[in-house]
Design a protein around this motif. Structure first.
Motif, PDB file in Angstrom:
ATOM      1  N   GLU A  11       0.826  -1.209   0.000  1.00  0.00           N
ATOM      2  CA  GLU A  11       0.000   0.000   0.000  1.00  0.00           C
ATOM      3  C   GLU A  11       0.861   1.259   0.000  1.00  0.00           C
ATOM      4  O   GLU A  11       0.589   2.211  -0.732  1.00  0.00           O
ATOM      5  N   VAL A  12       1.892   1.255   0.827  1.00  0.00           N
ATOM      6  CA  VAL A  12       2.802   2.401   0.906  1.00  0.00           C
ATOM      7  C   VAL A  12       3.482   2.615  -0.438  1.00  0.00           C
ATOM      8  O   VAL A  12       3.572   3.746  -0.932  1.00  0.00           O
ATOM      9  N   SER A  13       3.945   1.553  -1.034  1.00  0.00           N
ATOM     10  CA  SER A  13       4.636   1.644  -2.322  1.00  0.00           C
ATOM     11  C   SER A  13       3.723   2.188  -3.412  1.00  0.00           C
ATOM     12  O   SER A  13       4.121   3.054  -4.194  1.00  0.00           O
ATOM     13  N   GLN A  14       2.499   1.702  -3.439  1.00  0.00           N
ATOM     14  CA  GLN A  14       1.551   2.180  -4.443  1.00  0.00           C
ATOM     15  C   GLN A  14       1.231   3.655  -4.225  1.00  0.00           C
ATOM     16  O   GLN A  14       1.129   4.427  -5.175  1.00  0.00           O
ATOM     17  N   TYR A  15       1.115   4.062  -2.969  1.00  0.00           N
ATOM     18  CA  TYR A  15       0.846   5.466  -2.655  1.00  0.00           C
ATOM     19  C   TYR A  15       1.984   6.359  -3.141  1.00  0.00           C
ATOM     20  O   TYR A  15       1.752   7.410  -3.746  1.00  0.00           O
ATOM     21  N   ILE A  16       3.219   5.927  -2.900  1.00  0.00           N
ATOM     22  CA  ILE A  16       4.373   6.715  -3.349  1.00  0.00           C
ATOM     23  C   ILE A  16       4.392   6.805  -4.869  1.00  0.00           C
ATOM     24  O   ILE A  16       4.663   7.871  -5.433  1.00  0.00           O
ATOM     25  N   SER A  20       3.932  10.484  -5.847  1.00  0.00           N
ATOM     26  CA  SER A  20       5.322  10.943  -5.768  1.00  0.00           C
ATOM     27  C   SER A  20       5.602  11.597  -4.412  1.00  0.00           C
ATOM     28  O   SER A  20       6.351  12.563  -4.313  1.00  0.00           O
ATOM     29  N   ALA A  21       4.970  11.076  -3.384  1.00  0.00           N
ATOM     30  CA  ALA A  21       5.102  11.634  -2.045  1.00  0.00           C
ATOM     31  C   ALA A  21       6.477  11.352  -1.458  1.00  0.00           C
ATOM     32  O   ALA A  21       7.141  10.380  -1.828  1.00  0.00           O
ATOM     33  N   THR A  22       6.877  12.209  -0.533  1.00  0.00           N
ATOM     34  CA  THR A  22       8.122  11.991   0.192  1.00  0.00           C
ATOM     35  C   THR A  22       7.879  10.967   1.291  1.00  0.00           C
ATOM     36  O   THR A  22       6.742  10.611   1.604  1.00  0.00           O
ATOM     37  N   VAL A  23       8.970  10.506   1.906  1.00  0.00           N
ATOM     38  CA  VAL A  23       8.862   9.555   3.007  1.00  0.00           C
ATOM     39  C   VAL A  23       8.075  10.179   4.154  1.00  0.00           C
ATOM     40  O   VAL A  23       7.204   9.539   4.754  1.00  0.00           O
ATOM     41  N   ARG A  24       8.349  11.437   4.456  1.00  0.00           N
ATOM     42  CA  ARG A  24       7.630  12.108   5.556  1.00  0.00           C
ATOM     43  C   ARG A  24       6.142  12.242   5.269  1.00  0.00           C
ATOM     44  O   ARG A  24       5.310  12.022   6.139  1.00  0.00           O
ATOM     45  N   GLN A  25       5.801  12.633   4.061  1.00  0.00           N
ATOM     46  CA  GLN A  25       4.389  12.770   3.698  1.00  0.00           C
ATOM     47  C   GLN A  25       3.678  11.422   3.787  1.00  0.00           C
ATOM     48  O   GLN A  25       2.559  11.331   4.295  1.00  0.00           O
ATOM     49  N   LYS A  57      12.157   3.317  -5.749  1.00  0.00           N
ATOM     50  CA  LYS A  57      13.503   3.828  -5.481  1.00  0.00           C
ATOM     51  C   LYS A  57      13.807   5.037  -6.365  1.00  0.00           C
ATOM     52  O   LYS A  57      14.397   6.018  -5.906  1.00  0.00           O
ATOM     53  N   SER A  58      13.378   4.999  -7.615  1.00  0.00           N
ATOM     54  CA  SER A  58      13.643   6.138  -8.498  1.00  0.00           C
ATOM     55  C   SER A  58      12.897   7.385  -8.015  1.00  0.00           C
ATOM     56  O   SER A  58      13.434   8.494  -8.077  1.00  0.00           O
ATOM     57  N   ILE A  59      11.678   7.221  -7.514  1.00  0.00           N
ATOM     58  CA  ILE A  59      10.931   8.364  -6.980  1.00  0.00           C
ATOM     59  C   ILE A  59      11.599   8.905  -5.726  1.00  0.00           C
ATOM     60  O   ILE A  59      11.762  10.118  -5.560  1.00  0.00           O
ATOM     61  N   LEU A  60      12.015   8.016  -4.829  1.00  0.00           N
ATOM     62  CA  LEU A  60      12.676   8.453  -3.603  1.00  0.00           C
ATOM     63  C   LEU A  60      14.002   9.148  -3.909  1.00  0.00           C
ATOM     64  O   LEU A  60      14.346  10.135  -3.255  1.00  0.00           O
ATOM     65  N   ASP A  61      14.738   8.650  -4.886  1.00  0.00           N
ATOM     66  CA  ASP A  61      15.992   9.307  -5.284  1.00  0.00           C
ATOM     67  C   ASP A  61      15.726  10.709  -5.829  1.00  0.00           C
ATOM     68  O   ASP A  61      16.465  11.647  -5.544  1.00  0.00           O
TER      69      ASP A  61
END
Length: 83
Positions: A11-16, A20-25, A57-61
């Motif tokens: 769920e977290v992965s799909q949300y990101i 394109s949310a940050t880890v904090r968001q 990982k590409s979004i987080l980078d």
């Protein structure tokens, strides 16, 4: 891995991916710590779904590469509101 953790990881992965949310968001939305989100997507996700892990990982980078800009904007807004 327990089933509720596996479900949260997906769920977290799909949300990101969707936002394109940050880890904090993401942590705020899911009501867990940013450390939990980070562990979910960097350590647990590759064993659940390797392709999804690469996309996240590409979004987080990308978010990490822009964080100095977001920090500067937040500081600018803080001092503008103080005036």
């Amino acid at each position: 891995m327990q089933e509720y953790i596996r479900k949260r990881v997906l769920e977290v992965s799909q949300y990101i991916l969707d936002t394109s949310a940050t880890v904090r968001q993401t942590a705020t939305v899911f009501g867990v710590s940013k450390s939990t989100i980070h562990k979910d997507v960097t350590e647990r996700l590759p064993s659940v779904n390797a392709e999804l892990a690469e996309e996240v990982k590409s979004i987080l980078d990308h978010n990490k590469s822009e964080r100095h800009i977001r920090g500067g904007e937040a500081t600018r807004r803080k001092y503008q509101e103080a005036l």
